[in-house]
Design an enzyme around this catalytic site. Sequence first.
Site, mmCIF file in Angstrom:
data_model
loop_
_atom_site.group_PDB
_atom_site.id
_atom_site.type_symbol
_atom_site.label_atom_id
_atom_site.label_comp_id
_atom_site.label_asym_id
_atom_site.label_seq_id
_atom_site.Cartn_x
_atom_site.Cartn_y
_atom_site.Cartn_z
ATOM 1 N N TYR A 123 -26.077 10.379 14.073
ATOM 2 C CA TYR A 123 -25.918 8.865 15.125
ATOM 3 C C TYR A 123 -27.078 8.588 15.477
ATOM 4 C CZ TYR A 123 -21.682 11.000 14.215
ATOM 5 O OH TYR A 123 -19.899 11.278 13.836
ATOM 6 N N HIS A 174 -23.339 2.373 18.266
ATOM 7 C CA HIS A 174 -22.618 3.248 18.733
ATOM 8 C C HIS A 174 -23.552 3.988 19.845
ATOM 9 C CE1 HIS A 174 -18.453 3.412 19.991
ATOM 10 N NE2 HIS A 174 -17.821 4.221 19.758
ATOM 11 N N ASN A 179 -15.343 9.287 22.506
ATOM 12 C CA ASN A 179 -14.249 9.392 22.166
ATOM 13 C C ASN A 179 -13.728 10.241 23.688
ATOM 14 O OD1 ASN A 179 -14.184 7.333 20.317
ATOM 15 N ND2 ASN A 179 -13.246 8.371 18.997
ATOM 16 N N ASP A 226 -22.207 0.103 24.119
ATOM 17 C CA ASP A 226 -22.170 -1.009 23.459
ATOM 18 C C ASP A 226 -21.281 -1.550 23.009
ATOM 19 O OD1 ASP A 226 -20.227 0.294 20.756
ATOM 20 O OD2 ASP A 226 -20.442 1.416 21.925
ATOM 21 N N ASN A 234 -13.233 3.175 22.738
ATOM 22 C CA ASN A 234 -12.253 4.286 22.905
ATOM 23 C C ASN A 234 -13.324 5.501 23.859
ATOM 24 O OD1 ASN A 234 -10.472 4.233 21.021
ATOM 25 N ND2 ASN A 234 -11.841 5.056 19.614
#
Length: 187
Positions: A15, A20, A66, A91, A112
């Site tokens: 990631y 994100h 999340n 973001d 989320n």
Amino acid sequence: MKYLIVGLGNIGNEYVGTRHNIGFRIIDAFAEKQKAVWMDKRYGAVATTRVKNAEMLLLKPSTYMNLSGQAVRYWAQHEKIPVENILVLVDDLSLPVGKIRMRGNGSAGGHNGLKNIESCMMTANYARIKFGIGNDFPKGAQIDFVLGTFSDEENKLIEEKLDYVGEMIKSFCLQGLDRTMNQFNKK
């Protein structure tokens, strides 16, 4: 005064550099400028720093995006930080790449991570800095887009904005939400 500054993102090498994870990127740049050192703690990486009379607890949740609210709630309660002293870096698909907006409350807008914070904190009345990541993706490809990386041109633009967001963080802690929004949202 004590403040909780939260950068949202997902943990893991896969990631790093994704759209994100712009919250992690912002808070990492801020911590580096402040010479703050990250330590692995409960629910995330934590660092402390100070600007004048403002003591800041920086947080990168390890709960994945999340479930970010668990980390925010834990550290706010653990450090006795009131919700009005929480700032979340996130973001935003609805803003062009590099466009920045600060808000004192509002809806999660489909994000989320923000939804989970609101659920765990039982309020949407916390400050957030929304960093635009654009929305140039075909219908049905939102997940691939937010988990994709920025172009070289976009990365250059983002690097130019990191110090600016750092100044917003400092202003939030030293001058408050309203004055910071008045000063920085106009630019």
